[in-house]
Design an enzyme around this catalytic site. Structure first.
Site: not given
Ligand code: A3P
Length: 321
Positions: A71-73, A133, A287-288
């Site tokens: 989502t964030t990405w 969502h 996170r990762k």
């Molecule tokens: P991990 O927990 O595997 O690290 P959402 O944004 O839907 O909440 O999803 C969160 C997941 O996207 C997390 O995965 C987070 O680290 C990862 N994420 C957030 N920003 C990102 C980015 N800019 N590029 C790639 N992954 C990203």
């Protein structure tokens, strides 16, 4: 029991005045991450309210995901793409000073939370990016019927689950008992947490992206990791903001890819503190950001069960990971 006054006792126990005063009802939040349900009451109310009142415009863009799938990405990429002419990507870019969730508000957590009336979308910078969502079937009619476009990002269920589990551990109030990974996994496989069932969520957008490719773009987290620039071009074209030859020559695609990368976003001060969605600390959003991290958490037995669920639910759809 009648003689013993059991009816009165139960009435008193369940009365508004008693329940309201209980410590357990004064703390915590009722969320799908805590309860064994796919949607919380607040989420359902906000969804219904957006269904009744949202007047999506042809130019609007809806960014949809299941929690923890990117989502964030997607939000930062879409924001950077559609506003690239308005801001300098190296200094004073809103993505460096504002959390992605403030720049692209959620329908169900920001715009329609706690009220039953229209939200003022004119406050959003054009073209108006909206996050959600919601499953495709629940999207407001004006989203489905207008020319507004919907971009969806999907992630392999193994990593999505692991990411959800970590998130849940972080945001779960200390006042309630912790959940084991097996318990949360069971809910995930049964499709009763976080806007699940995840397979129905994915398939709703997947089918629509095949039937109406001009309406729904279906992206995969893993493919975006593998080929970020290519997928960014795809997203930009779909959002009616294709890169020009001059921009290609100037390296704008690579600049945006870098700006929105996990490594860059995670280190920004604005993403290390504060709370952009409800009670969730912004730092929990990063996170990762890796593909395949699930192998560090799922036993072969758990992995086998999820594989079976995926085969049963997604088999034959053409959607593979
Ligand atoms: P991990 O927990 O595997 O690290 P959402 O944004 O839907 O909440 O999803 C969160 C997941 O996207 C997390 O995965 C987070 O680290 C990862 N994420 C957030 N920003 C990102 C980015 N800019 N590029 C790639 N992954 C990203």
């Amino acid at each position: 029991e009648e003689r013993e006054g059991v009816i009165k006792e139960i009435s008193r126990l369940c009365s508004f005045s008693n329940l309201k005063e209980l410590e357990v009802n004064k703390i915590g939040r009722s969320t799908p991450f805590i309860e064994n349900k796919a949607f919380s009451g607040e989420e359902i109310q906000a969804i219904i309210s957006s269904q009744k009142h949202l007047q999506a415009q042809d130019t609007n863009i809806v960014l949809s995901t299941i929690p923890k799938s990117g989502t964030t990405w997607l939000k930062v990429l879409a924001f950077a793409v559609v506003h690239r002419k308005h801001f300098d990507k190296k200094k004073n870019h809103p993505l460096m000073t504002s959390n992605p969730y403030d720049l692209v508000p959620f329908l169900e957590y920001k715009l329609y939370v706690n009220h039953d009336r229209s939200s003022d979308l004119s406050q959003l910078p054009q073209p108006g990016l909206l996050g959600t969502h919601m499953p495709y079937s629940a999207l407001p009619n004006s989203v489905k019927e207008s020319g507004c476009r919907v971009a969806y990002i999907c992630r392999n269920p193994f990593d999505t689950f692991v990411s959800q589990w970590h998130f849940l551990m972080k945001v779960r109030p200390k006042t309630v008992a912790p959940l084991s990974i097996e318990e949360v996994f069971d809910m995930y496989c049964k499709g009763v947490i976080g806007f699940s069932p995840y397979w129905a969520h994915m398939l709703g957008y997947w089918k629509e992206s095949i039937e109406r490719p001009h309406k729904v773009l279906f992206l995969k987290y893993e493919e975006m990791k593998e080929e970020p620039s290519l997928n960014l071009r795809k997203l930009a074209e779909f959002l009616r903001h294709s890169f020009s030859l001059e921009e290609e020559r100037e390296g704008v695609v690579e600049e945006i890819t870098r700006l929105c990368s996990f490594e860059n976003m995670k280190e920004l001060e604005v993403n290390k503190s504060g709370k952009a969605i409800l009670d969730f600390g912004n730092e929990n959003l990063f996170r990762k950001g890796e593909v395949g991290d699930w192998v560090n958490y799922l036993t072969p037995l758990l992995a086998e069960r999820l594989t079976e669920v995926m085969e049963e639910k997604l088999g034959g759809s053409g959607l593979t990971f």
